[in-house]
Design a protein around this motif. Sequence first.
Motif, short mmCIF file in Angstrom:
data_model
loop_
_atom_site.label_atom_id
_atom_site.label_comp_id
_atom_site.label_asym_id
_atom_site.label_seq_id
_atom_site.Cartn_x
_atom_site.Cartn_y
_atom_site.Cartn_z
N UNK A 63 2.16 0.58 -7.25
CA UNK A 63 1.34 -0.32 -8.06
C UNK A 63 -0.11 -0.27 -7.62
N UNK A 64 -1.01 -0.03 -8.57
CA UNK A 64 -2.43 0.04 -8.21
C UNK A 64 -2.98 -1.32 -7.81
N UNK B 101 -11.03 1.88 -6.55
CA UNK B 101 -10.37 3.08 -6.02
C UNK B 101 -8.95 3.28 -6.56
N UNK B 102 -8.11 2.26 -6.42
CA UNK B 102 -6.68 2.48 -6.71
C UNK B 102 -6.44 2.85 -8.17
N UNK C 70 -2.07 -1.30 -4.05
CA UNK C 70 -2.94 -0.43 -3.25
C UNK C 70 -4.40 -0.86 -3.30
N UNK C 71 -4.78 -1.63 -4.33
CA UNK C 71 -6.13 -2.20 -4.31
C UNK C 71 -6.28 -3.02 -3.02
N UNK C 72 -5.27 -3.79 -2.70
CA UNK C 72 -5.31 -4.62 -1.48
C UNK C 72 -5.22 -3.77 -0.23
N UNK C 73 -4.43 -2.71 -0.31
CA UNK C 73 -4.26 -1.84 0.85
C UNK C 73 -5.60 -1.18 1.22
N UNK C 74 -6.36 -0.79 0.22
CA UNK C 74 -7.69 -0.20 0.46
C UNK C 74 -8.58 -1.21 1.19
N UNK D 87 0.00 7.15 -0.57
CA UNK D 87 1.04 6.15 -0.79
C UNK D 87 1.41 6.00 -2.25
N UNK D 88 0.43 6.25 -3.14
CA UNK D 88 0.69 5.96 -4.54
C UNK D 88 1.50 7.05 -5.23
N UNK D 89 1.18 8.32 -4.91
CA UNK D 89 1.84 9.45 -5.56
C UNK D 89 2.26 9.08 -6.98
N UNK D 90 1.30 8.76 -7.84
CA UNK D 90 1.71 8.38 -9.19
C UNK D 90 2.39 9.55 -9.89
N UNK D 91 3.45 9.28 -10.55
CA UNK D 91 4.16 10.36 -11.21
C UNK D 91 3.77 10.42 -12.67
#
Lengths: 213, 214
Positions: free
Chosen positions: B12-13, B169-170, B16-20, B209-213
């Motif tokens: 979920x972007x 970013x995410x 990962x927004x928070x992870x950044x 981490x995201x590896x969006x498919x």
Amino acid sequence: MAPVKVFGPAMSTNVTRVLVCLEEVGAEYEVVHLDYQAKEHKSPPFGQIPAFQDGDVVLFESRAIARYVLRKYKSADADLLREGNLKEVAMVDVWTEVEAHQYYPAISPVVYECLINPIMRGVPTNQKAVDEALEKFRKVLDIYEARLSKSTYLAGDFLSFADLNHFTYTYYFMATPHAAVFDSYPHVKGWWERIMSRPYVKKLAANMLIKAP
Amino acid sequence: MAPVKLYGDTMSWNVTRCMVALEEAGADYEIVHIDFDTREHKSPGHLARNPFGQVPAFQDGDLYLWESRAICKHVCRKYKPEMLKAGDLEESAMVDVWLEVEAHQYNAALHPIIFEILISPILGGTCDQKVVDENLEKLKKVPEVYEARLTKCKYLAGDFISLADLNHVSATLCLFATPYASVLDAYPRVKAWWDGLVARPSAQKAATLMKPSV
């Protein structure tokens, strides 16, 4: 100190968002009406209103303008952001986001379909859109009811920016045929009544008239 | 001090927004996976953290937060307030302006596109090309404004990097996993700004981490 300037029509929902905050902190301001017909409102980068000027400071995006106002005019009596307290400001931020991403998307179609479209645009109400929005809105109000059963206001037992952000659309919603939805949510209704009892509401409401162009 | 916890699926972007932000702030954190397949996000345990049954949720001691942008702000306030220019009236206002632009202009148009292309298929649905096309039209107007802004200063809020830049970013990583990243091609300053952002370790970690498919 010169009054700050808010550019846009006083009845616009995002202009009112800013005006509520200016009133809360008792700032001196003037509303500079922009003429939609003349496309005067196309000046700030995204061509939207409101825009704001305080001396050399020029801002757009209503929530950013509001935060600037609440910071600049913060006082012992008016601390609506709570930035001096890590936990409190976090809760203000959470419920400000909730208004933007949960409450507004559910309530705004009802306001647009029941008031803005028929009165201002001559477009008939899309009842299906209203019914779908109301269903979503009731689920949001379930969550607000639970929250407001625990605290007087959204971020805690203090009025904050988070509550103020709800003013405009809720005010307009109460002018639609669906105001009674709130009757099923006594704590939400009580919260709304507290907001409506703020001293400046009558003054702002006088300009918040949705009418035909 | 216990590490703070970020709850969600790193696909979920919003997570990962928070992870950044956590990476940029140098915070001690852990990611607690929330499993969509078993509807864990709607479980009583998760609803206690996020009453809307969404991700991310976040815990810092006895403080429970949700809404990614509120979480990011808390992280900055606690660990790196200069990312918000807290304490400076004008600079913090510029950060706020561009935080709002990210949310209401950029993300508003980008979210439906990346949802239709990257997430819909995973949920067993199909990509609604009409939604993609409508939002591409909206999205195309945004880099033009960013280009004008980035002609005047190095980053969005000024000549300093801030949360306003990082919050892009995410979701932009996801844009690059679609066929539509070319919307940025006509804008050299936007591309340079993005190249700088994506090179940051926080962005590289998000990408992994995201590896969006697709």
